[in-house]
Enzyme design. Structure first.
Site, PDB file in Angstrom:
ATOM      1  N   SER A  84       0.805  -1.159  -0.011  1.00  0.00           N
ATOM      2  CA  SER A  84       0.071   0.007  -0.056  1.00  0.00           C
ATOM      3  C   SER A  84       0.979   1.449   0.006  1.00  0.00           C
ATOM      4  O   SER A  84       1.084   2.258  -0.826  1.00  0.00           O
ATOM      5  CB  SER A  84      -0.948  -0.125   1.500  1.00  0.00           C
ATOM      6  OG  SER A  84      -1.704   1.144   1.268  1.00  0.00           O
TER       7      SER A  84
ATOM      8  N   HIS B 239       4.826   4.666  10.244  1.00  0.00           N
ATOM      9  CA  HIS B 239       4.204   4.587  11.411  1.00  0.00           C
ATOM     10  C   HIS B 239       5.334   4.272  12.552  1.00  0.00           C
ATOM     11  O   HIS B 239       6.141   3.544  12.532  1.00  0.00           O
ATOM     12  CB  HIS B 239       3.238   3.386  11.243  1.00  0.00           C
ATOM     13  CG  HIS B 239       2.432   2.969  12.547  1.00  0.00           C
ATOM     14  ND1 HIS B 239       2.008   4.110  13.406  1.00  0.00           N
ATOM     15  CD2 HIS B 239       2.061   1.809  13.120  1.00  0.00           C
ATOM     16  CE1 HIS B 239       1.386   3.444  14.485  1.00  0.00           C
ATOM     17  NE2 HIS B 239       1.516   1.943  14.386  1.00  0.00           N
TER      18      HIS B 239
ATOM     19  N   GLY C 255      -1.965   4.315   0.959  1.00  0.00           N
ATOM     20  CA  GLY C 255      -1.159   4.562  -0.018  1.00  0.00           C
ATOM     21  C   GLY C 255      -1.889   4.784  -1.456  1.00  0.00           C
ATOM     22  O   GLY C 255      -1.317   5.678  -2.245  1.00  0.00           O
TER      23      GLY C 255
HETATM   24  P1  NDP Z   1       1.635  -3.711   3.222  1.00  0.00           P
HETATM   25  O1  NDP Z   1       1.204  -4.961   3.774  1.00  0.00           O
HETATM   26  O2  NDP Z   1       1.002  -3.186   2.060  1.00  0.00           O
HETATM   27  O3  NDP Z   1       3.153  -4.298   2.986  1.00  0.00           O
HETATM   28  C1  NDP Z   1       3.303  -5.219   1.680  1.00  0.00           C
HETATM   29  C2  NDP Z   1       4.626  -5.293   1.310  1.00  0.00           C
HETATM   30  O4  NDP Z   1       5.752  -5.820   2.145  1.00  0.00           O
HETATM   31  C3  NDP Z   1       4.810  -6.161  -0.007  1.00  0.00           C
HETATM   32  O5  NDP Z   1       5.512  -5.473  -1.054  1.00  0.00           O
HETATM   33  C4  NDP Z   1       5.495  -7.411   0.717  1.00  0.00           C
HETATM   34  O6  NDP Z   1       6.090  -8.180  -0.253  1.00  0.00           O
HETATM   35  C5  NDP Z   1       6.482  -6.661   1.643  1.00  0.00           C
HETATM   36  N1  NDP Z   1       6.955  -7.549   2.632  1.00  0.00           N
HETATM   37  C6  NDP Z   1       6.129  -8.117   3.466  1.00  0.00           C
HETATM   38  N2  NDP Z   1       7.053  -9.068   4.442  1.00  0.00           N
HETATM   39  C7  NDP Z   1       8.245  -8.929   3.862  1.00  0.00           C
HETATM   40  C8  NDP Z   1       9.494  -9.437   4.102  1.00  0.00           C
HETATM   41  N3  NDP Z   1       9.764 -10.360   5.321  1.00  0.00           N
HETATM   42  N4  NDP Z   1      10.671  -9.011   3.269  1.00  0.00           N
HETATM   43  C9  NDP Z   1      10.509  -8.117   2.299  1.00  0.00           C
HETATM   44  N5  NDP Z   1       9.183  -7.579   1.935  1.00  0.00           N
HETATM   45  C10 NDP Z   1       8.200  -8.080   2.583  1.00  0.00           C
HETATM   46  O7  NDP Z   1       2.209  -2.590   4.506  1.00  0.00           O
HETATM   47  P2  NDP Z   1       1.518  -1.374   4.250  1.00  0.00           P
HETATM   48  O8  NDP Z   1       1.875  -0.509   3.326  1.00  0.00           O
HETATM   49  O9  NDP Z   1       0.102  -1.221   4.815  1.00  0.00           O
HETATM   50  O10 NDP Z   1       2.495  -0.693   5.660  1.00  0.00           O
HETATM   51  C11 NDP Z   1       3.662  -0.079   5.722  1.00  0.00           C
HETATM   52  C12 NDP Z   1       3.977   0.772   6.711  1.00  0.00           C
HETATM   53  O11 NDP Z   1       3.175   1.970   6.586  1.00  0.00           O
HETATM   54  C13 NDP Z   1       3.537   0.050   8.112  1.00  0.00           C
HETATM   55  O12 NDP Z   1       4.436   0.806   9.026  1.00  0.00           O
HETATM   56  C14 NDP Z   1       2.168   0.944   8.172  1.00  0.00           C
HETATM   57  O13 NDP Z   1       2.003   0.839   9.643  1.00  0.00           O
HETATM   58  C15 NDP Z   1       2.253   2.342   7.469  1.00  0.00           C
HETATM   59  N6  NDP Z   1       1.221   2.970   7.232  1.00  0.00           N
HETATM   60  C16 NDP Z   1       0.139   2.095   6.507  1.00  0.00           C
HETATM   61  C17 NDP Z   1      -0.810   2.870   6.069  1.00  0.00           C
HETATM   62  C18 NDP Z   1      -1.926   2.040   5.059  1.00  0.00           C
HETATM   63  O14 NDP Z   1      -2.884   3.012   4.475  1.00  0.00           O
HETATM   64  N7  NDP Z   1      -1.546   0.934   4.873  1.00  0.00           N
HETATM   65  C19 NDP Z   1      -1.120   4.206   6.266  1.00  0.00           C
HETATM   66  C20 NDP Z   1      -0.050   4.904   6.817  1.00  0.00           C
HETATM   67  C21 NDP Z   1       1.010   4.274   7.378  1.00  0.00           C
HETATM   68  P3  NDP Z   1       5.533  -9.389  -0.762  1.00  0.00           P
HETATM   69  O15 NDP Z   1       4.978  -9.158  -1.957  1.00  0.00           O
HETATM   70  O16 NDP Z   1       7.143 -10.360  -1.008  1.00  0.00           O
HETATM   71  O17 NDP Z   1       4.681 -10.227   0.192  1.00  0.00           O
END
Ligand code: NDP
Ligand code: MG
Length: 365
Positions: free
Chosen positions: A27, A108, A134
């Site tokens: 996201s 975050h 996002g």
């Molecule tokens: P997502 O769940 O969307 O992130 C998924 C991504 O992380 C994918 O690219 C996934 O890759 C990758 N990933 C997961 N595990 C691993 C790993 N072990 N190694 C490498 N890559 C990995 O996250 P968000 O975008 O929701 O959240 C990210 C941050 O942003 C957090 O800190 C959240 O609190 C913050 N945030 C989120 C908001 C939102 O609206 N979602 C709003 C504001 C802040 P793969 O394809 O390999 O699974």
């Protein structure tokens, strides 16, 4: 009043020509990587090979590399994987490859605030938290706008941490709207409290309790659904646009009198005490410990609670009623594949145009 930072306050040169690693392409990660690239910065996407989003990053024009490779020589590393996977990833792949003086950026504050990630003292640790999913971070940017962001500095090793964080927010488009300073503690604790007591936890319990009360008294489930869930959006939209005052302008005198005299009896002293307790658990770290432990032990309690929540009768009735409203977001695939009836398709188009308009105006309100 808090100081608001805008485009004129930015020294973008602190990031221009530097290597920026965006770790994670979900996201937030996708939106950050694309916006920063379109702002002229040098972005590398770090992912696990074979993961779902690797191909998406390639399709978008990046050449994804492993997290370790992206972090090597990077001047800024944005940690944008799910919160519960960050600590392990940081320890195994980020920290061993991070150069001294590099900035580590979070969206975050959870892991830093609760001591799950402790960066070396040679590194800057900063927060840029966009106040939106996002998808909107990206969409508003492409429209020449941006979403407001919170900025915090946890560790300033280089003396440049603030400037670097503000430049990053600028690259995201955040300074077109507003960038406000906060602390990791405030961002984390208010974010958790908001989602637990009001936005997610509070609202769903209120809806479910209202629905249960009507159905138990013998009213039709469909009527209860419309009164307690469906109409919520209409009210929330008015509050979002102009606070309680705007909502009061649009509802009847009877609704207003009922609101003022009955609302405080429902969300009463007991509810306020419970909110205080929820906040204390966030502040003391009790909630964080519980959630981290839940993740370490296979999320059994979490999964059971989620299953129960999704089986609540309001969900069953709602699913059926919404299936006839093909313009709703959850039914978009039906809209797009043309499965909807002709008149529904017209409604789909109108609704989509409306939603687009709402998103466009959201960032300037
Ligand atoms: P997502 O769940 O969307 O992130 C998924 C991504 O992380 C994918 O690219 C996934 O890759 C990758 N990933 C997961 N595990 C691993 C790993 N072990 N190694 C490498 N890559 C990995 O996250 P968000 O975008 O929701 O959240 C990210 C941050 O942003 C957090 O800190 C959240 O609190 C913050 N945030 C989120 C908001 C939102 O609206 N979602 C709003 C504001 C802040 P793969 O394809 O390999 O699974
Ligand atoms: Mg709930």
């Amino acid at each position: 009043m808090a100081k608001v930072y805008r485009e004129k306050d930015v020294d973008f040169s602190v990031l221009q020509g530097k290597k920026i690693a965006v770790v994670g392409y979900g996201s937030q990660g996708r939106a950050h990587a694309l916006n920063l690239k379109d702002s002229g910065l040098n972005v590398y996407v770090g992912l696990r090979p074979g993961g779902k989003t690797w191909n998406q990053a390639s399709e978008d024009g990046f050449k994804p590399v492993t997290v370790a490779e992206a972090v090597k020589d990077a001047d800024l590393v944005a940690i944008l994987v799910p919160d519960m996977t960050q600590a392990e990833l940081y320890e195994k792949e980020v920290a061993p490859n991070l150069k001294p003086g590099a900035a580590v950026l979070f969206a975050h504050g959870f892991n830093v605030h609760y001591g799950q990630i402790n960066a070396a003292k040679e590194n800057d640790v900063v927060l840029i938290a966009p106040k939106s999913p996002g998808k909107l971070v990206r969409q508003t940017y492409t429209e020449g706008r941006g979403v407001p962001c919170l900025l915090a500095v946890h560790q300033d090793a280089t003396g440049k941490a603030f400037d670097v964080a503000l430049a990053y927010a600028h690259g995201l488009g955040g300074t077109r709207a507003a960038v406000l300073t906060t602390s990791f503690a405030e961002e984390t604790e208010t974010d958790l409290f908001g989602e637990q007591a009001v936005l997610c936890g509070g609202v769903t319990e209120l809806v479910a309790a209202g629905y249960d009360t009507l159905v138990a008294a013998g009213y039709q489930p469909e009527a209860a659904y419309f009164e307690c869930l469906h109409e919520l959006k209409l009210i929330v939209d008015l509050i979002y646009e102009g606070g309680f005052a705007r909502m009061h302008e649009f509802v009847s005198e009877t609704a207003k009198y009922g609101d003022l005299t009955r609302g405080p009896r429902v969300v009463d002293g007991h509810a306020r005490e419970a909110m205080k307790k929820v906040l204390q658990e966030i502040q003391s770290g009790e909630f964080a410990r519980e959630w981290i432990n839940e993740n370490k032990t296979g999320r059994k309690n979490y999964n059971a609670l989620l299953e129960k929540d999704l089986k609540h009768p309001v969900e069953v009735v709602g699913k059926e009623l919404r299936s006839h409203m093909s313009w709703l977001a959850g039914n978009q695939s039906a809209c797009q594949t043309g499965a909807a009836q002709a008149q529904d398709q017209a409604a789909c188009a109108t609704k989509q145009a409306q939603q687009q308009k709402e998103k466009e105006t959201a960032s300037v309100r």
